[in-house]
Design an enzyme around this catalytic site. Structure first.
Site: not given
Length: 430
Positions: A97, A391, A428
């Site tokens: 991530r 996503t 993010e």
């Protein structure tokens, strides 16, 4: 009963998957591949037909999705990767991530009044961009489980970028919804608009700049993403963003590492089930749901009263998601009571809250499901998240039975709305 469990897992692991035409390719001798876009699925299956591993197929799909599903995922974002070894019988997971740049502080998304900015103000632009992780994830996964040459995995994505792909219904829908925001983002418009308007489904889009970047990564490896002109391009785009310009440096990229993490595992009846641990909420939430329904004879309940069976699953989801909102975070920075969240006694006590005759009401002032107090937890205020479709999830199984699956994301639709070297940069941090 098996179908119920499959759907529970599907709901939780693909909650954020962008609506698109899912496609599945399977062959008895080579394996199977599945993703939310037919071009990506074909890319994965091409690797399997060439004798590649499940990991090879998954990485080829990740790259192809960068081109054809930029509203959802790509190398400008990050992901979680899970690998099950058929011979050893165990799972390993990679956390790829995005990471916040060093310049990001606790006041990053506060307005002049000191209050949090509305999401629609915080999301577009430079401040929301984290250091992308997918290329370091791919590098680690390929070194551990890849069979084909690194260069081979890029071929389908490069073809799609240079020769063009067909805009899906899903992508066209997001382009229409974002057109007011894109008044401030000319680079995005230049790529994804046709004749002064958002591209319609069925249109052909080419992305030669992204194709050139993919060719560099194909030739020079992941280091080409985290050094040199790619870093310079991303830093420049973020610093000169039309909204919320920010700083992301060469050191931020040099310091990025994908992390091999232990999976989170527990039992459900006669099964051992494992998944991705924090900073993912996938495993703890799925296992929390299963733990809450374990006391029910779901096979009998589904056969006799199918609506009641779905009711139990729905209520179990509400219980698990209440805990998810309060306790799940990045374990590198926040204490997450993982063991407590999947503790059998704790989940059994939570399950006792399920009202079999009716759903617990959610109206203001009426009783609803609060988060619990799992063993090892500390007092914390729950922050209700507002999640949107940005996503995707994809899976491959090779001829030897190894399984690879990945959740890849740019966070919100088209991420920060910024484009660097043809790729969408994530949002993010919001």
């Amino acid at each position: 009963m098996k179908n119920i469990l499959h759907l529970v897992a599907l709901c939780l692991f693909t909650t954020l998957a962008a609506p698109a035409l899912a496609e599945h390719h399977q062959s008895k001798n080579t394996g199977t591949a599945a993703s939310a876009h037919p071009d990506a699925t074909r890319a994965g299956f091409e690797m399997l037909q060439a004798g590649g591993s499940a990991t090879d197929a998954a990485m080829a799909m990740m790259l192809a999705l960068t081109v054809v599903e930029p509203q959802s995922s790509g190398i400008g974002g990050g992901g979680f990767f899970l690998h099950h070894d058929a011979k050893q019988g165990w799972m390993q997971t990679i956390d790829g991530r995005e990471m916040a740049p060093a310049a990001a502080g606790s006041t990053r998304f506060l307005g002049e009044d000191g209050k949090p900015l509305p999401f629609i103000q915080a999301m577009p632009g430079g401040k929301s961009v984290g250091v992308p992780g997918n290329m370091r994830l791919m590098e680690m996964a390929h070194k551990k489980w890849g069979k084909l040459p690194w260069e081979k995995l890029f071929e389908p994505a490069i073809r799609l970028a240079e020769n063009g792909y067909v805009v899906s219904v899903s992508q066209a829908s997001w382009l229409r919804r974002l057109q007011k925001i894109w008044v401030d983002f000319p680079e995005a418009r230049a790529l994804y608009w046709k004749d002064g308007a958002p591209a319609k489904s069925g249109s052909i889009i080419k992305n030669p700049e992204l194709g050139a970047l993919l060719r560099e990564l194909q030739a020079d490896g992941a280091d080409a993403f985290y050094t040199g002109k790619t870093v310079a391009a991303i830093s420049d785009v973020v610093a000169n963003a039309p909204r919320s310009p920010a700083t992301i440096t060469a050191d931020d990229f040099a310091n990025y590492r994908a992390i091999l993490r232990s999976p989170v595992c527990t039992s459900y009846r006669v099964y051992k089930i494992c998944g991705m641990g924090p900073p993912s909420s996938g495993a703890t939430t799925v296992l929390g749901i299963l733990g809450a329904i374990e006391r029910f004879d779901m096979g009998k309940l589904y056969a006799e009263e199918p609506e009641r069976a779905w009711h139990v699953i729905g209520e179990s989801m509400r219980l698990a998601y209440a805990d998810r909102e309060k306790y799940l975070a990045d374990r590198d920075f926040v204490a997450v009571p993982v063991d407590g969240l999947i503790d059998k006694d704790y989940l059994a006590s939570r399950s006792q809250m399920i009202a079999l005759q009716r759903a617990r009401p959610q109206m203001p002032g009426m009783e609803t499901y609060p988060a619990g107090n799992p063993p090892g937890s500390v007092a914390r205020t729950a922050a209700i998240s507002s999640e949107v479709a940005g996503t995707t999830h994809f899976t491959a199984v090779d001829a030897e039975g190894n399984i690879a699956n990945m959740t890849s994301t740019v966070e919100g639709p088209f991420g920060s709305q910024l484009i660097a070297r043809g790729m969408v940069l994530n949002n993010e941090l919001t």
